[in-house]
Design a protein around this motif. Structure first.
Motif, PDB file in Angstrom:
ATOM      1  N   SER A  56       0.809  -1.225   0.000  1.00  0.00           N
ATOM      2  CA  SER A  56       0.000   0.000   0.000  1.00  0.00           C
ATOM      3  C   SER A  56       0.835   1.265   0.000  1.00  0.00           C
ATOM      4  CB  SER A  56      -0.912   0.025   1.237  1.00  0.00           C
ATOM      5  OG  SER A  56      -1.673  -1.142   1.297  1.00  0.00           O
ATOM      6  N   THR A  57       2.146   1.141   0.130  1.00  0.00           N
ATOM      7  CA  THR A  57       2.965   2.347   0.307  1.00  0.00           C
ATOM      8  C   THR A  57       4.075   2.473  -0.731  1.00  0.00           C
ATOM      9  OG1 THR A  57       4.301   1.083   1.868  1.00  0.00           O
ATOM     10  CG2 THR A  57       2.588   2.474   2.807  1.00  0.00           C
ATOM     11  N   GLN A  58       3.910   1.807  -1.871  1.00  0.00           N
ATOM     12  CA  GLN A  58       4.973   1.878  -2.873  1.00  0.00           C
ATOM     13  C   GLN A  58       4.784   3.079  -3.793  1.00  0.00           C
ATOM     14  OE1 GLN A  58       7.706  -0.063  -2.892  1.00  0.00           O
ATOM     15  NE2 GLN A  58       6.835  -0.780  -0.956  1.00  0.00           N
ATOM     16  N   PRO A  59       5.852   3.819  -4.063  1.00  0.00           N
ATOM     17  CA  PRO A  59       5.713   4.970  -4.956  1.00  0.00           C
ATOM     18  C   PRO A  59       5.329   4.528  -6.373  1.00  0.00           C
ATOM     19  CG  PRO A  59       8.026   4.508  -4.477  1.00  0.00           C
ATOM     20  CD  PRO A  59       7.219   3.634  -3.576  1.00  0.00           C
ATOM     21  N   ILE A  60       4.629   5.383  -7.070  1.00  0.00           N
ATOM     22  CA  ILE A  60       4.240   5.087  -8.457  1.00  0.00           C
ATOM     23  C   ILE A  60       5.537   4.839  -9.245  1.00  0.00           C
ATOM     24  CG2 ILE A  60       4.259   7.446  -9.441  1.00  0.00           C
ATOM     25  CD1 ILE A  60       1.372   5.028  -9.961  1.00  0.00           C
ATOM     26  N   GLY A  61       5.483   3.918 -10.173  1.00  0.00           N
ATOM     27  CA  GLY A  61       6.699   3.594 -10.912  1.00  0.00           C
ATOM     28  C   GLY A  61       7.379   2.362 -10.348  1.00  0.00           C
TER      29      GLY A  61
END
Lengths: 333, 196
Positions: A200-205
């Motif tokens: 749930s906390t991964q940066p876009i990309g």
């Protein structure tokens, strides 16, 4: 050893090995009671081809006078490799591939394919989230080393049963040098608490790569999709044992011939037993090499190669694992 | 249930599409106008909605009211895909988390310019919904001096390049990266006339 003779006649080998490489065992390392790492160099001391992180070698071995193959992930970064290294978990009741690797000694000759890329990194990714369980650490280690070499941002999550881990030292070294982030997870129960917050906390990309037992990967990928990850960001390599549970017996019809397939036998084994040549590779329903055309009859698909659309169409099956639900299955080879 | 206050255009299959001249065999976008891609929105946890122009903003409202944009939303409205608007869009995408979807609403030229920025910031196509509103405004990329000119000429029409002045034929090839049609000298195939 008979294996040497069977594999020595390169003309009789499956194409993937015939066009492959002859390698010499340089060194073997017992990582733990179940996992052995084998370091290989070119038998003629030439340079080894480089490879994409996440690639594997298809290794040939002798099974009762018959050449069989198994795929093993390379654990190096792939950049100008001085050697090819594979780590193999011993499966005592497997088809014999891991027993063969565990029997190798320095100086032995191995016939293998050239490296084949099956889980490449996405070059446009801003962050690589690499999640391994058990022996699934092998392609993940390759990715981690490549990320460290090229300065790509990567986080490795390694889920293992204490005592059964491998290459933890190498991963800790990369992490200590600030090349990767490492999250160690002793046991699946611990990972079950971690995976939700992590996904749930991964940066876009971010692109996610996973390798481990089938059940582990299925749960993880399902959870990721529920948390809004599109399929394009999810990359996995099946590693677990294929579904070779017995099925109901049926008859395969190929031209004029009727070939019985027993409860405990795969369709591929039955066809081979009847003297028919069927191209095949992984024998685990993963690679797609042994696809056959279904003319008549219904199929219980057990592979992980065909898409849901392919399955619905019902005109192809992977004969190494899939079976018939009808008494007869008409095929064209 | 419909609570629309907008007077919606005719969406029947025979109605005018966004690109009447989207001939087969060309790569001209055939996006269904006014439509939000359900496949992109499925599984969305959050959404960034960027509307270019007031008509686009009204459609954004419509999508929100009909529940087609789930989760928490961040809405941004700009007149067009100006450098400033695209910088803002890049910032929004850059700081979001996986699970976010981007909805771009507006004219083809604006929507595709926004798509490029979102992709550069790390989004994949499966996360970007393009809602194209019919517009006569097109961008044409000059093959000779590489400048982009905005025009209202149709595909196969001719527009002067704003930089080099050549008369550009708007060819039926759309660059999704440049958000522009390929333009080249309309008389490029004709022999040079003697100037004597």
């Amino acid at each position: 050893m008979t294996g040497a003779n069977t594999l020595a006649d390169t003309r009789a080998l499956p194409a993937i090995l015939r066009d492959g490489l002859t390698l010499t065992v340089r060194n073997v390392v017992q990582e733990n009671p179940f996992i052995r790492t084998v370091h290989l160099t070119a038998a003629d001391s030439t340079e080894l081809p480089g490879f994409t992180p996440g690639s594997h070698l298809v290794v040939g071995y002798d099974a009762g006078g018959r050449v069989r193959t198994n795929a093993y992930s390379l654990i190096g970064s792939g950049w100008v490799p001085a050697e090819y290294s594979i780590s193999v978990l011993l499966c005592r009741d497997g088809n014999g591939g891991s027993r063969y690797v565990h029997g190798l000694q320095p100086g032995d000759t191995v016939r293998a394919s050239r490296p084949r890329s099956a889980l490449p990194p996405v070059t446009t990714a801003r962050h690589h989230l690499l999640i391994a369980a058990g022996i699934g650490i092998t392609p993940i280690l390759s990715h981690a080393r490549a990320a460290a070499h090229w300065g790509r941002r990567a986080t490795v999550v390694y889920v293992y049963r204490p005592g059964a881990e491998a290459h933890l030292g190498a991963l800790r070294e990369l992490a200590a040098a600030g090349k990767i982030a490492l999250i160690e997870c002793a046991g699946r129960a611990r990972f079950a608490q971690l995976s939700g917050p992590l996904l749930s906390t991964q940066p876009i990309g971010t692109h996610l790569y996973t390798c481990g037992p089938d059940g582990f990967m299925t749960d993880l990928l399902e959870q990721a999709q529920q948390l809004g990850w599109p399929a394009d960001r999810l990359h996995s390599e099946a590693f677990g044992a294929a579904d070779t549970a017995p099925g109901r017996p049926f008859t395969a019809r190929v031209g004029e011939r009727a070939i019985p397939v027993a409860e405990t036998q795969s369709l591929l084994e039955a066809l081979e037993g009847a003297g028919l040549e069927v191209p095949n590779l992984c024998r685990q329903g993963v690679c797609g090499e042994c696809a056959l055309t279904v003319v008549r009859g219904d199929v219980e698909h057990r592979d992980s190669f065909l898409s849901p659309t392919d399955r619905e169409r019902g005109d192809r099956l992977m004969c190494c694992v899939s079976r018939a639900t009808t008494d007869e299955l008409e095929l064209s080879l | 249930m419909t609570v629309d206050t907008l007077s919606l255009p005719d969406l029947s299959p025979t109605a005018t599409r966004g690109n009447e001249l989207a001939a087969p065999g060309t790569n001209v976008p055939r996006d269904d106008p006014y439509t939000l891609d359900v496949a992109v929105m499925s599984g969305a946890r959050r959404a960034i909605v960027v509307a270019f122009g007031s008509e686009a903003a009204a459609h954004s409202e419509r999508f929100v009211r009909s529940g087609q944009i789930p989760g928490t939303r961040h809405t941004y409205t700009a007149d067009a895909a100006t450098a400033e608007a695209l910088e803002r869009l890049t910032g929004l995408v850059d700081s979001c988390l996986v699970g976010t979807r981007l909805v771009l609403i507006g004219a083809e030229a604006d929507v595709y310019a926004g798509r490029r920025c979102a992709r550069d910031a790390g989004m994949v196509d499966a996360e970007i919904a393009l809602v194209v509103l019919p517009s006569r405004r097109r961008r044409v990329y000059c093959a000779h001096c590489r400048t982009v000119t905005t025009t209202t000429q149709p595909i196969d029409g001719v527009a002067p390049c704003a930089a080099c002045g050549d008369s550009l034929l708007l060819y039926g090839h759309f660059s999704r990266v440049h958000a522009a049609y390929l333009g080249f000298k309309v008389d490029a195939e004709e022999p040079l006339r003697e100037s004597a």
